[in-house]
Design a protein around this motif. Structure first.
Motif, PDB file in Angstrom:
ATOM      1  N   GLY A 213       0.816  -1.204   0.000  1.00 24.67           N
ATOM      2  CA  GLY A 213       0.000   0.000   0.000  1.00 24.67           C
ATOM      3  C   GLY A 213       0.850   1.255   0.000  1.00 24.67           C
ATOM      4  N   VAL A 214       1.850   1.295   0.891  1.00 25.27           N
ATOM      5  CA  VAL A 214       2.753   2.450   0.996  1.00 25.27           C
ATOM      6  C   VAL A 214       4.168   1.945   1.245  1.00 25.27           C
ATOM      7  CG1 VAL A 214       3.288   4.594   2.211  1.00 25.27           C
ATOM      8  CG2 VAL A 214       0.893   3.876   1.953  1.00 25.27           C
ATOM      9  N   ILE A 215       5.137   2.472   0.498  1.00 27.94           N
ATOM     10  CA  ILE A 215       6.558   2.165   0.696  1.00 27.94           C
ATOM     11  C   ILE A 215       7.302   3.464   0.964  1.00 27.94           C
ATOM     12  CG2 ILE A 215       8.662   1.227  -0.312  1.00 27.94           C
ATOM     13  CD1 ILE A 215       6.936  -0.434  -2.178  1.00 27.94           C
ATOM     14  N   LEU A 216       8.098   3.484   2.037  1.00 29.88           N
ATOM     15  CA  LEU A 216       8.990   4.618   2.311  1.00 29.88           C
ATOM     16  C   LEU A 216      10.406   4.088   2.416  1.00 29.88           C
ATOM     17  CD1 LEU A 216       6.186   5.318   4.218  1.00 29.88           C
ATOM     18  CD2 LEU A 216       7.445   7.470   4.207  1.00 29.88           C
ATOM     19  N   GLU A 217      11.316   4.666   1.616  1.00 27.08           N
ATOM     20  CA  GLU A 217      12.692   4.201   1.596  1.00 27.08           C
ATOM     21  C   GLU A 217      13.643   5.362   1.337  1.00 27.08           C
ATOM     22  OE1 GLU A 217      12.573   1.253  -1.470  1.00 27.08           O
ATOM     23  OE2 GLU A 217      12.459   2.730  -3.094  1.00 27.08           O
ATOM     24  N   GLU A 218      14.929   5.112   1.559  1.00 26.60           N
ATOM     25  CA  GLU A 218      15.985   6.085   1.246  1.00 26.60           C
ATOM     26  C   GLU A 218      15.776   7.417   1.968  1.00 26.60           C
ATOM     27  OE1 GLU A 218      15.584   6.309  -2.946  1.00 26.60           O
ATOM     28  OE2 GLU A 218      16.506   4.355  -3.322  1.00 26.60           O
ATOM     29  N   LEU A 219      15.722   7.372   3.303  1.00 20.87           N
ATOM     30  CA  LEU A 219      15.664   8.579   4.141  1.00 20.87           C
ATOM     31  C   LEU A 219      14.419   9.426   3.901  1.00 20.87           C
ATOM     32  CD1 LEU A 219      19.418   9.574   3.757  1.00 20.87           C
ATOM     33  CD2 LEU A 219      18.365   8.723   5.860  1.00 20.87           C
ATOM     34  N   SER A 220      13.312   8.792   3.604  1.00 24.27           N
ATOM     35  CA  SER A 220      12.063   9.508   3.355  1.00 24.27           C
ATOM     36  C   SER A 220      11.238   9.638   4.631  1.00 24.27           C
ATOM     37  CB  SER A 220      11.251   8.783   2.276  1.00 24.27           C
ATOM     38  OG  SER A 220      11.968   8.775   1.058  1.00 24.27           O
ATOM     39  N   HIS A 221      10.212  10.495   4.577  1.00 24.04           N
ATOM     40  CA  HIS A 221       9.364  10.757   5.735  1.00 24.04           C
ATOM     41  C   HIS A 221       7.894  10.697   5.327  1.00 24.04           C
ATOM     42  CE1 HIS A 221      12.668  12.229   8.389  1.00 24.04           C
ATOM     43  NE2 HIS A 221      13.217  12.518   7.216  1.00 24.04           N
ATOM     44  N   GLY A 222       7.076  10.171   6.248  1.00 25.78           N
ATOM     45  CA  GLY A 222       5.662  10.088   5.942  1.00 25.78           C
ATOM     46  C   GLY A 222       4.780  10.273   7.158  1.00 25.78           C
ATOM     47  N   GLU A 223       3.594  10.831   6.931  1.00 22.09           N
ATOM     48  CA  GLU A 223       2.550  10.934   7.948  1.00 22.09           C
ATOM     49  C   GLU A 223       1.267  10.399   7.338  1.00 22.09           C
ATOM     50  OE1 GLU A 223       2.009  14.677   9.875  1.00 22.09           O
ATOM     51  OE2 GLU A 223       4.144  15.141   9.860  1.00 22.09           O
ATOM     52  N   LEU A 224       0.684   9.385   7.969  1.00 24.28           N
ATOM     53  CA  LEU A 224      -0.546   8.779   7.482  1.00 24.28           C
ATOM     54  C   LEU A 224      -1.600   8.838   8.582  1.00 24.28           C
ATOM     55  CD1 LEU A 224       1.793   7.563   5.681  1.00 24.28           C
ATOM     56  CD2 LEU A 224       0.330   5.586   5.365  1.00 24.28           C
ATOM     57  N   GLU A 225      -2.717   9.497   8.287  1.00 25.66           N
ATOM     58  CA  GLU A 225      -3.736   9.696   9.312  1.00 25.66           C
ATOM     59  C   GLU A 225      -5.129   9.410   8.754  1.00 25.66           C
ATOM     60  OE1 GLU A 225      -5.199  13.130  12.504  1.00 25.66           O
ATOM     61  OE2 GLU A 225      -3.469  13.466  11.193  1.00 25.66           O
ATOM     62  N   LYS A 226      -5.856   8.538   9.440  1.00 22.52           N
ATOM     63  CA  LYS A 226      -7.257   8.226   9.148  1.00 22.52           C
ATOM     64  C   LYS A 226      -7.450   7.732   7.708  1.00 22.52           C
ATOM     65  CE  LYS A 226      -8.994  11.522  12.560  1.00 22.52           C
ATOM     66  NZ  LYS A 226      -9.801  12.731  12.795  1.00 22.52           N
ATOM     67  N   ASN A 227      -6.584   6.820   7.302  1.00 27.05           N
ATOM     68  CA  ASN A 227      -6.696   6.214   5.978  1.00 27.05           C
ATOM     69  C   ASN A 227      -7.141   4.763   6.084  1.00 27.05           C
ATOM     70  OD1 ASN A 227      -5.310   8.484   4.428  1.00 27.05           O
ATOM     71  ND2 ASN A 227      -3.743   7.971   5.915  1.00 27.05           N
ATOM     72  N   GLN A 228      -7.607   4.216   4.961  1.00 26.01           N
ATOM     73  CA  GLN A 228      -7.900   2.794   4.839  1.00 26.01           C
ATOM     74  C   GLN A 228      -6.947   2.212   3.807  1.00 26.01           C
ATOM     75  OE1 GLN A 228     -12.009   1.617   4.468  1.00 26.01           O
ATOM     76  NE2 GLN A 228     -12.721   3.476   5.495  1.00 26.01           N
ATOM     77  N   ILE A 229      -6.150   1.226   4.256  1.00 22.68           N
ATOM     78  CA  ILE A 229      -5.128   0.629   3.399  1.00 22.68           C
ATOM     79  C   ILE A 229      -5.418  -0.857   3.290  1.00 22.68           C
ATOM     80  CG2 ILE A 229      -2.655   0.222   3.106  1.00 22.68           C
ATOM     81  CD1 ILE A 229      -2.222   2.761   4.854  1.00 22.68           C
ATOM     82  N   ARG A 230      -5.688  -1.306   2.066  1.00 24.21           N
ATOM     83  CA  ARG A 230      -6.037  -2.711   1.837  1.00 24.21           C
ATOM     84  C   ARG A 230      -5.181  -3.268   0.714  1.00 24.21           C
ATOM     85  NH1 ARG A 230     -10.983   0.002   1.671  1.00 24.21           N
ATOM     86  NH2 ARG A 230     -12.329  -0.299   3.487  1.00 24.21           N
ATOM     87  N   GLY A 231      -4.884  -4.590   0.796  1.00 22.60           N
ATOM     88  CA  GLY A 231      -4.169  -5.215  -0.292  1.00 22.60           C
ATOM     89  C   GLY A 231      -3.318  -6.375   0.161  1.00 22.60           C
ATOM     90  N   LYS A 232      -2.314  -6.693  -0.643  1.00 20.67           N
ATOM     91  CA  LYS A 232      -1.441  -7.823  -0.339  1.00 20.67           C
ATOM     92  C   LYS A 232      -0.580  -7.528   0.885  1.00 20.67           C
ATOM     93  CE  LYS A 232       1.686 -11.097  -2.550  1.00 20.67           C
ATOM     94  NZ  LYS A 232       2.380 -11.454  -3.813  1.00 20.67           N
ATOM     95  N   ARG A 233       0.100  -6.392   0.882  1.00 22.31           N
ATOM     96  CA  ARG A 233       0.908  -5.953   2.025  1.00 22.31           C
ATOM     97  C   ARG A 233       0.578  -4.495   2.336  1.00 22.31           C
ATOM     98  NH1 ARG A 233       4.116  -9.284  -1.032  1.00 22.31           N
ATOM     99  NH2 ARG A 233       4.791  -7.556  -2.352  1.00 22.31           N
ATOM    100  N   GLY A 234       0.763  -4.107   3.592  1.00 22.89           N
ATOM    101  CA  GLY A 234       0.345  -2.776   4.009  1.00 22.89           C
ATOM    102  C   GLY A 234       1.383  -1.692   3.824  1.00 22.89           C
ATOM    103  N   ILE A 235       2.254  -1.509   4.829  1.00 23.40           N
ATOM    104  CA  ILE A 235       3.218  -0.409   4.834  1.00 23.40           C
ATOM    105  C   ILE A 235       4.620  -0.976   5.032  1.00 23.40           C
ATOM    106  CG2 ILE A 235       3.930   1.713   5.999  1.00 23.40           C
ATOM    107  CD1 ILE A 235       0.961   1.982   6.870  1.00 23.40           C
TER     108      ILE A 235
END
Length: 317
Positions: A213-235
């Motif tokens: 659903g979401v990938i963060l790599e290589e010194l990245s930053h993320g904020e996830l709030e009140k979302n619906q994440i569905r699928g094979k793998r999440g975060i």
């Protein structure tokens, strides 16, 4: 120049070319057959309304020019539907853009996209070289590549829009920053952030059919709030990236959240549910804070001597 109710047809060159601080209004007209439909360069300005365009490439604005396109149809057979470059400005409202690639924005240009329908064989919107894009109430649909890509210190705001069909919904790289609010993504992989990029996602739905659903790599930053994440793998968080998760619902077939290679996660008030793998997994010197969250999964145990059938036990934490 003002063009109304006219048909402009050709085989090579450009249908309409505006140069050297020229101004043009094109309304209720058709342009087809050219290599480039409309060109506005060298500080020129063009306003298009209810125009139908079919060419190898649709519209190009460069050299600090401005273009406004409203209620028009742009078919690009071999290239981009619209290109905005070299400190130019664009406003696209209620258009249908169809072809190989949709909209390209670069060289510190700025574009607003409102209520457009973009259908492409490859990338829907590409923003690079410090450009800015704002997408509202639009639908972006394709088959391969990414729905929206931002690179080279670009900035984006995406609200109340749909991105579907691509291999990757949204890609953020090379120090770019994006905010998503009320966005629906349906793709093989949802959002990928790399190269020190930043993403903030709020009130959105991310459905990833085959990947994360979401990938963060290589010194990245993320904020996830009140979302619906569905699928094979999440975060997935790795390579010293950091993410804060608040009030999300994560439902996956495999792992819910995976953090590795020095990544950091803060999890608060989330629901994580899956069938296989781990609800939350941290490895390779990663750090995590988990607070007021629920984890529901299936635990598989080997048969006991008294029960030769495999048992499955729901577990929550």
């Amino acid at each position: 120049v003002k063009v109304m109710g006219s048909d402009i047809e050709g085989k090579r060159g450009t249908g309409i070319s505006l140069r050297g601080l020229s101004r043009g209004e094109i309304e209720g007209s058709k342009i087809e057959g050219f290599r480039l439909g409309i060109e506005a360069i060298e500080g020129s300005g063009a306003v298009l309304k209810k125009v139908e365009m079919r060419s190898e490439r649709g519209i190009k604005a460069g050299g600090s020019s401005q273009v406004k396109v409203e209620a028009s149809r742009v078919w690009s057979e071999r290239g981009e539907g619209i290109v905005i470059e070299e400190l130019s400005r664009g406003e696209l409202v209620g258009n249908e853009i169809t072809g190989r690639r949709g909209i390209v924005i670069n060289s510190e240009s700025e574009v607003i996209i409102m209520g457009d329908k973009i259908k492409t064989a490859e990338t829907g919107i590409r923003c690079s070289e410090g450009a800015k894009v704002k997408v509202m109430g639009s639908e972006i649909e394709g088959k391969k590549g990414s729905g929206i890509t931002l690179s080279s210190l670009s900035q984006g705001e995406i609200e109340r829009s749909k991105v579907g069909g691509y291999k990757l919904g949204i890609e953020i790289e090379e120090g770019s920053e994006v905010e998503l609010k009320g966005v629906e993504i349906n793709s093989e992989c949802g959002i990928k952030v790399g190269g020190g990029g930043q993403v903030k996602v709020e009130g959105s739905e991310i459905n990833s059919e085959r990947g994360e659903g979401v990938i963060l790599e290589e010194l990245s930053h993320g904020e996830l709030e009140k979302n619906q994440i569905r699928g094979k793998r999440g975060i997935v968080v790795n390579s010293e990236s950091e993410v804060k998760l608040r009030g999300n619902i994560i439902r996956t077939k495999e792992s819910g959240i995976s953090c590795s290679e020095g990544g950091k996660i803060e999890i608060k008030n989330n629901e994580i549910e899956g069938r296989r793998g781990s609800g939350i997994r941290l490895s390779n010197i990663s750090e995590g804070e988990i607070e007021e969250s629920s984890i529901n999964c299936l635990l598989y145990t080997s048969p006991s001597p008294r029960d030769l059938s495999t048992s499955r036990m729901p577990s929550s934490a």
